[in-house]
Write an enzyme that holds these catalytic residues in place. Sequence first.
Site, PDB file in Angstrom:
ATOM      1  N   HIS A   6      -8.458  -6.835   2.468  1.00 30.59           N
ATOM      2  CA  HIS A   6      -7.299  -7.203   3.135  1.00 30.59           C
ATOM      3  C   HIS A   6      -7.725  -8.428   4.092  1.00 30.59           C
ATOM      4  O   HIS A   6      -8.876  -8.437   4.778  1.00 30.59           O
ATOM      5  CB  HIS A   6      -6.889  -6.097   3.828  1.00 30.59           C
ATOM      6  CG  HIS A   6      -5.198  -6.311   4.325  1.00 30.59           C
ATOM      7  ND1 HIS A   6      -5.005  -7.124   5.212  1.00 30.59           N
ATOM      8  CD2 HIS A   6      -4.369  -5.600   3.930  1.00 30.59           C
ATOM      9  CE1 HIS A   6      -3.816  -7.089   5.544  1.00 30.59           C
ATOM     10  NE2 HIS A   6      -3.233  -5.967   4.626  1.00 30.59           N
ATOM     11  N   THR A  52       0.886  -1.073  -0.059  1.00 33.40           N
ATOM     12  CA  THR A  52       0.109  -0.092   0.136  1.00 33.40           C
ATOM     13  C   THR A  52       0.893   1.326  -0.120  1.00 33.40           C
ATOM     14  O   THR A  52       0.445   2.148  -0.762  1.00 33.40           O
ATOM     15  CB  THR A  52      -0.898  -0.001   1.123  1.00 33.40           C
ATOM     16  OG1 THR A  52      -1.802  -1.111   1.101  1.00 33.40           O
ATOM     17  CG2 THR A  52      -1.671   1.203   1.426  1.00 33.40           C
TER      18      THR A  52
END
Length: 661
Positions: free
Chosen positions: A463, A331
């Site tokens: 996630h 990320t």
Amino acid sequence: MLTYLFPKRFSLLKAFVLLFISLSFLVRLTFFIWGFSEVDAHLGAIIKTFITGLFYDVGTLSIFMMPFLLYLFIFPKKWYGSLVDRAITWFGFFIAILIIYFSFFGEFTFWDEFQRRFNFIAVDYLIYTYEVVKNINESYPLPLLLGTLISLVALTLFISFKRKVFHATFKNETTFKQRAFATLPWVAICVFFSFFITNAQAEWSKNRYNNEISKAGIYSFFAAFRNNELAFSEFYSTMPETEAFANVKNQYLPFKVEFTHPNKNEIYRTVHTLDTTIVALKPNVIFICIESLSGKYLNSLGNDENITPVLDSLANHSLFFNNLYATGTRTVRGMEAITLSIPPTPGRSIVKRSNNTGLFTIGEVFKNQGYDRNFFYGGDGYFDNMNTFFGGNGFNIIDRGRGFLLDEAITVKRTNIEDDEVTFENAWGVCDEDIYNKVLKEADIAHESGKPFFDFVMTTSNHKPFTYPEGKIDIPSGTGRNGAVKYTDFAIGAFLKEAQKKPWFANTVFVIMSDHCASSAGKWELDVANYHIPAFIYNLQNKPPAKINTLCSQIDVFPTLFSTLGWNYESNLFGMDILKMRPQDERAFIGNYRKLGYLKDNKVMVLGDGETVNFYDWNALDNSLKNTTMDESFKKLAISNYQVADELYHNGGLQLKSLKE
């Protein structure tokens, strides 16, 4: 020979060595079977994988057991078996076996997520224990794991005691000479590994899985701890600095740009819109950065499972970039690429480094156009240094804070997502619907002020542990990635449906893009297909929907938006207008923390940290890489872009104050 290497005083050390080698072999064998469909399973490759692994296991042992080894060497013979000796030995052995069992357990969870041995991600996770422990607890049966861990430690201590290993360690007549003879080989191995062996030397195969299995987890962890930032100039192939900057600058000549200091080694420039008929627009911009959304999950990019109906519909009503690649695998690497519009630099993301505030970002372009800038995150933005990075670069922070304060030097506004605004929350933060509801609420407030806003929204639902509110989609929460993807898609649809009811909707552009793929693992140095992500620019008032096949990168999306809106702006961004790219301009940057890839015309240049340069043909049909004849012009372009990006970071060329001087 074993008697000389392990005299009786070293009995416990011998038991530890045998235990470590046996467990490491079992872990390596498990990974080999786990990834059997990907590994090179020829007999020679199998033998080399396990022999290399044993070599690194011995090196790891030499370093890991050095404190106890030195203790055994220097502790006087007359005090063998004393209370002090027993206490230190029992405690040291307990800690050692606890660490190795814990590390081997940790390797299984890490491999399940990343298909790699420990790397700098594992190092980072030590810092963010709350999120990581909570995620493990929500993803795995933690009580069972801890119970098994404690039971194995207790069983090992019991067996060692019953086999009289402790008795042999305490009751013996081992002399100083014998201890010295047994110690010196391990010291020599330790010195050899510390000064002459690197973790990269385990990468002997073209198959990435064989290389990872050849490594030792603990050794890989400390190698990553030591090398989480690599200087490009020291570890990679380079060229004269002036030539590298000239090559990068030449990339922008087909576009209407004006360099501020043409003779300086910098890329700071003024970008003029190429279409003089465009009237500059200043809509609100909401950017949704989707966690781990690989292109392969969309039907519009080849999937057939119908888990992204909203995004597939948007593909027909947006500028849809279907040949776009993420620059990295995390990320923070995606955030770096998007905000700084820069190719990846070796080591950890700039988001995680020092000197990462006061930079020229896309936020500066929005600021100069009169926008407020906001960063939304459903967890606590202290994680991965996000609040420091965004706050230190002028973004207001809206997150699920737990009391962690911003740096005193950061003066932006921080707004909390309150308990009564949360309907569902897991280890990584509130569900996507909740973060979008907060975005809607803040957009209503901003609309009343009459000032345009730019929102950077980071989602978390896609996630692990893949949990989300029940009853929203037809896949139960927590059952896997497909459910998380479908919920992510559902939440975007619900958000856009609500946004369409708002008075600010008609004057708002929505940019949607993934931060990285769900997995970057593969058998090749860089697995190109596992960097392919979707990107959309939706609700543009001056552009009809279109599917854009141009090869491009994350770094190009916002420069494209700025051009589409008709802006003239100051830029220190590497990205280019995708819509104005000529075929010869097309390229994409992909990489991990050590390998840097340059993709162009189905060819891939991979730069490695041993000054290696490998050139491949990429077959998109089977996602394979095949060595091909070196192209020197291709090589110069690849090196130039990465060298300049690294140089700008290290010499302050990304800093606003430097650019204004």
